[in-house]
Design a protein around this motif. Structure first.
Motif, PDB file in Angstrom:
ATOM      1  N   ALA A   1       0.872  -1.170   0.000  1.00  0.00           N
ATOM      2  CA  ALA A   1       0.000   0.000   0.000  1.00  0.00           C
ATOM      3  C   ALA A   1       0.912   1.223   0.000  1.00  0.00           C
ATOM      4  O   ALA A   1       1.870   1.296   0.774  1.00  0.00           O
ATOM      5  N   PHE A   2       0.629   2.155  -0.922  1.00  0.00           N
ATOM      6  CA  PHE A   2       1.456   3.354  -1.037  1.00  0.00           C
ATOM      7  C   PHE A   2       0.637   4.501  -1.600  1.00  0.00           C
ATOM      8  O   PHE A   2      -0.351   4.297  -2.302  1.00  0.00           O
ATOM      9  N   THR A   3       1.059   5.706  -1.266  1.00  0.00           N
ATOM     10  CA  THR A   3       0.386   6.877  -1.806  1.00  0.00           C
ATOM     11  C   THR A   3       0.947   7.162  -3.202  1.00  0.00           C
ATOM     12  O   THR A   3       2.049   6.737  -3.561  1.00  0.00           O
ATOM     13  N   TRP A   4       0.171   7.904  -3.970  1.00  0.00           N
ATOM     14  CA  TRP A   4       0.514   8.261  -5.360  1.00  0.00           C
ATOM     15  C   TRP A   4       0.107   9.717  -5.578  1.00  0.00           C
ATOM     16  O   TRP A   4      -1.041  10.089  -5.328  1.00  0.00           O
ATOM     17  N   ALA A   5       1.051  10.522  -6.038  1.00  0.00           N
ATOM     18  CA  ALA A   5       0.729  11.912  -6.381  1.00  0.00           C
ATOM     19  C   ALA A   5       1.645  12.379  -7.499  1.00  0.00           C
ATOM     20  O   ALA A   5       2.833  12.050  -7.517  1.00  0.00           O
ATOM     21  N   HIS A   6       1.078  13.131  -8.424  1.00  0.00           N
ATOM     22  CA  HIS A   6       1.896  13.739  -9.475  1.00  0.00           C
ATOM     23  C   HIS A   6       2.688  14.892  -8.876  1.00  0.00           C
ATOM     24  O   HIS A   6       2.194  15.614  -8.013  1.00  0.00           O
ATOM     25  N   GLU A   7       3.902  15.036  -9.344  1.00  0.00           N
ATOM     26  CA  GLU A   7       4.778  16.125  -8.910  1.00  0.00           C
ATOM     27  C   GLU A   7       4.789  17.165 -10.032  1.00  0.00           C
ATOM     28  O   GLU A   7       5.166  16.866 -11.163  1.00  0.00           O
ATOM     29  N   ASN A   8       4.361  18.360  -9.718  1.00  0.00           N
ATOM     30  CA  ASN A   8       4.318  19.430 -10.711  1.00  0.00           C
ATOM     31  C   ASN A   8       5.716  19.969 -10.988  1.00  0.00           C
ATOM     32  O   ASN A   8       6.646  19.741 -10.212  1.00  0.00           O
ATOM     33  N   ALA A   9       5.863  20.692 -12.100  1.00  0.00           N
ATOM     34  CA  ALA A   9       7.166  21.219 -12.512  1.00  0.00           C
ATOM     35  C   ALA A   9       7.799  22.095 -11.430  1.00  0.00           C
ATOM     36  O   ALA A   9       9.024  22.126 -11.304  1.00  0.00           O
ATOM     37  N   ASP A  10       6.978  22.762 -10.626  1.00  0.00           N
ATOM     38  CA  ASP A  10       7.513  23.629  -9.571  1.00  0.00           C
ATOM     39  C   ASP A  10       7.790  22.868  -8.270  1.00  0.00           C
ATOM     40  O   ASP A  10       8.154  23.463  -7.254  1.00  0.00           O
ATOM     41  N   GLY A  11       7.609  21.533  -8.304  1.00  0.00           N
ATOM     42  CA  GLY A  11       7.887  20.721  -7.130  1.00  0.00           C
ATOM     43  C   GLY A  11       6.700  20.507  -6.212  1.00  0.00           C
ATOM     44  O   GLY A  11       6.784  19.712  -5.271  1.00  0.00           O
ATOM     45  N   THR A  12       5.606  21.206  -6.464  1.00  0.00           N
ATOM     46  CA  THR A  12       4.420  20.993  -5.642  1.00  0.00           C
ATOM     47  C   THR A  12       3.784  19.645  -5.994  1.00  0.00           C
ATOM     48  O   THR A  12       3.986  19.107  -7.076  1.00  0.00           O
ATOM     49  N   ILE A  13       3.017  19.141  -5.062  1.00  0.00           N
ATOM     50  CA  ILE A  13       2.403  17.827  -5.217  1.00  0.00           C
ATOM     51  C   ILE A  13       0.923  17.995  -5.527  1.00  0.00           C
ATOM     52  O   ILE A  13       0.226  18.787  -4.899  1.00  0.00           O
ATOM     53  N   GLY A  14       0.453  17.199  -6.496  1.00  0.00           N
ATOM     54  CA  GLY A  14      -0.959  17.216  -6.858  1.00  0.00           C
ATOM     55  C   GLY A  14      -1.785  16.366  -5.911  1.00  0.00           C
ATOM     56  O   GLY A  14      -1.320  15.953  -4.840  1.00  0.00           O
ATOM     57  N   HIS A  15      -2.994  16.083  -6.322  1.00  0.00           N
ATOM     58  CA  HIS A  15      -3.933  15.283  -5.530  1.00  0.00           C
ATOM     59  C   HIS A  15      -3.336  13.913  -5.216  1.00  0.00           C
ATOM     60  O   HIS A  15      -2.801  13.245  -6.089  1.00  0.00           O
ATOM     61  N   GLU A  16      -3.426  13.502  -3.975  1.00  0.00           N
ATOM     62  CA  GLU A  16      -2.851  12.231  -3.535  1.00  0.00           C
ATOM     63  C   GLU A  16      -3.925  11.153  -3.432  1.00  0.00           C
ATOM     64  O   GLU A  16      -5.015  11.401  -2.923  1.00  0.00           O
ATOM     65  N   THR A  17      -3.593   9.970  -3.938  1.00  0.00           N
ATOM     66  CA  THR A  17      -4.464   8.811  -3.806  1.00  0.00           C
ATOM     67  C   THR A  17      -3.704   7.705  -3.080  1.00  0.00           C
ATOM     68  O   THR A  17      -2.485   7.795  -2.913  1.00  0.00           O
ATOM     69  N   LEU A  18      -4.421   6.679  -2.685  1.00  0.00           N
ATOM     70  CA  LEU A  18      -3.819   5.512  -2.040  1.00  0.00           C
ATOM     71  C   LEU A  18      -3.983   4.320  -2.965  1.00  0.00           C
ATOM     72  O   LEU A  18      -5.094   4.038  -3.439  1.00  0.00           O
ATOM     73  N   ILE A  19      -2.888   3.623  -3.222  1.00  0.00           N
ATOM     74  CA  ILE A  19      -2.904   2.412  -4.034  1.00  0.00           C
ATOM     75  C   ILE A  19      -2.619   1.223  -3.129  1.00  0.00           C
ATOM     76  O   ILE A  19      -1.666   1.242  -2.347  1.00  0.00           O
ATOM     77  N   THR A  20      -3.452   0.197  -3.260  1.00  0.00           N
ATOM     78  CA  THR A  20      -3.232  -1.061  -2.556  1.00  0.00           C
ATOM     79  C   THR A  20      -3.133  -2.156  -3.607  1.00  0.00           C
ATOM     80  O   THR A  20      -4.031  -2.311  -4.435  1.00  0.00           O
ATOM     81  N   VAL A  21      -2.019  -2.869  -3.586  1.00  0.00           N
ATOM     82  CA  VAL A  21      -1.790  -3.986  -4.499  1.00  0.00           C
ATOM     83  C   VAL A  21      -1.813  -5.254  -3.659  1.00  0.00           C
ATOM     84  O   VAL A  21      -1.013  -5.408  -2.737  1.00  0.00           O
ATOM     85  N   THR A  22      -2.744  -6.147  -3.981  1.00  0.00           N
ATOM     86  CA  THR A  22      -2.869  -7.414  -3.277  1.00  0.00           C
ATOM     87  C   THR A  22      -2.556  -8.541  -4.253  1.00  0.00           C
ATOM     88  O   THR A  22      -3.067  -8.542  -5.380  1.00  0.00           O
ATOM     89  N   LEU A  23      -1.719  -9.472  -3.822  1.00  0.00           N
ATOM     90  CA  LEU A  23      -1.299 -10.591  -4.663  1.00  0.00           C
ATOM     91  C   LEU A  23      -1.748 -11.899  -4.025  1.00  0.00           C
ATOM     92  O   LEU A  23      -1.315 -12.229  -2.917  1.00  0.00           O
ATOM     93  N   ALA A  24      -2.610 -12.632  -4.716  1.00  0.00           N
ATOM     94  CA  ALA A  24      -3.097 -13.925  -4.219  1.00  0.00           C
ATOM     95  C   ALA A  24      -2.324 -15.046  -4.898  1.00  0.00           C
ATOM     96  O   ALA A  24      -2.148 -15.044  -6.121  1.00  0.00           O
ATOM     97  N   ASP A  25      -1.854 -15.992  -4.104  1.00  0.00           N
ATOM     98  CA  ASP A  25      -1.076 -17.129  -4.590  1.00  0.00           C
ATOM     99  C   ASP A  25      -2.008 -18.158  -5.221  1.00  0.00           C
ATOM    100  O   ASP A  25      -2.887 -18.704  -4.554  1.00  0.00           O
ATOM    101  N   LEU A  26      -1.805 -18.417  -6.507  1.00  0.00           N
ATOM    102  CA  LEU A  26      -2.569 -19.433  -7.225  1.00  0.00           C
ATOM    103  C   LEU A  26      -1.631 -20.534  -7.724  1.00  0.00           C
ATOM    104  O   LEU A  26      -1.767 -21.026  -8.837  1.00  0.00           O
ATOM    105  N   GLY A  27      -0.631 -20.898  -6.923  1.00  0.00           N
ATOM    106  CA  GLY A  27       0.356 -21.900  -7.321  1.00  0.00           C
ATOM    107  C   GLY A  27       1.382 -21.278  -8.251  1.00  0.00           C
ATOM    108  O   GLY A  27       2.143 -20.428  -7.818  1.00  0.00           O
ATOM    109  N   ASP A  28       1.384 -21.694  -9.514  1.00  0.00           N
ATOM    110  CA  ASP A  28       2.311 -21.118 -10.499  1.00  0.00           C
ATOM    111  C   ASP A  28       1.806 -19.797 -11.066  1.00  0.00           C
ATOM    112  O   ASP A  28       2.467 -19.191 -11.903  1.00  0.00           O
TER     113      ASP A  28
END
Length: 157
Positions: A91-118
């Motif tokens: 789980a990590f935040t995501w935000a675009h960085e503008n040319a002036d270094g300011t940060i845009g709108h922040e979202t949260l990304i969650t990546v879940t990985l389920a084991d299905l054998g191979d």
């Protein structure tokens, strides 16, 4: 038809969920998300290059990436890891960085990985977007990037 809401009261029309099954073991898919040598090879929509990707994959650790469009436009994004549970969840935040270094709108990304054998089932959830249009833009980008990840993983098996 009205949009539904999540248990936390977030409107689902501003939440993105992408799912995919990879023909690769979960440990490899997880490493592809946290090791720069992998991320540089697949991250970003098709046609984009990634000349820079730095990350510290631990709770509180940061990450920063430059994706260059086919037209040569640099797109910088960055965030902070909230959760790193190897090999099943990020789980990590995501935000675009503008040319002036300011940060845009922040979202949260969650990546879940389920084991299905191979195989591995990935579920990516990104929330909460400032608009449906922003969600749709990210849907296109993530769908393309996830396809690039599948192609990359196939070269490692």
């Amino acid at each position: 038809m009205a949009a539904s809401t999540t248990e936390a009261g977030v409107s689902t029309d501003r939440v993105l969920v992408v799912e995919r099954i990879f023909d690769a073991p979960r440990s490899l898919v997880f490493r592809a998300w946290i090791e720069p040598q992998h991320l540089l090879r697949w991250f970003g929509p098709r046609g984009y290059t990634v000349p820079s990707y730095t990350l510290d994959p631990r709770p509180g650790g940061g990450w920063r990436c430059c994706m260059v469009s086919p037209a040569g436009v640099e797109n910088w994004v960055r965030g902070v890891f909230r959760e790193v549970l190897e090999p099943e969840r990020l789980a990590f935040t995501w935000a675009h960085e503008n040319a002036d270094g300011t940060i845009g709108h922040e979202t949260l990304i969650t990546v879940t990985l389920a084991d299905l054998g191979d195989k591995t089932e990935l579920t990516l959830c990104q929330e909460t977007f400032e608009s449906i249009e922003a969600r749709n833009d990210h849907r296109n980008g993530w769908s393309s990037a996830i396809e690039c990840l599948a192609e990359y993983l196939a070269t490692l098996n």
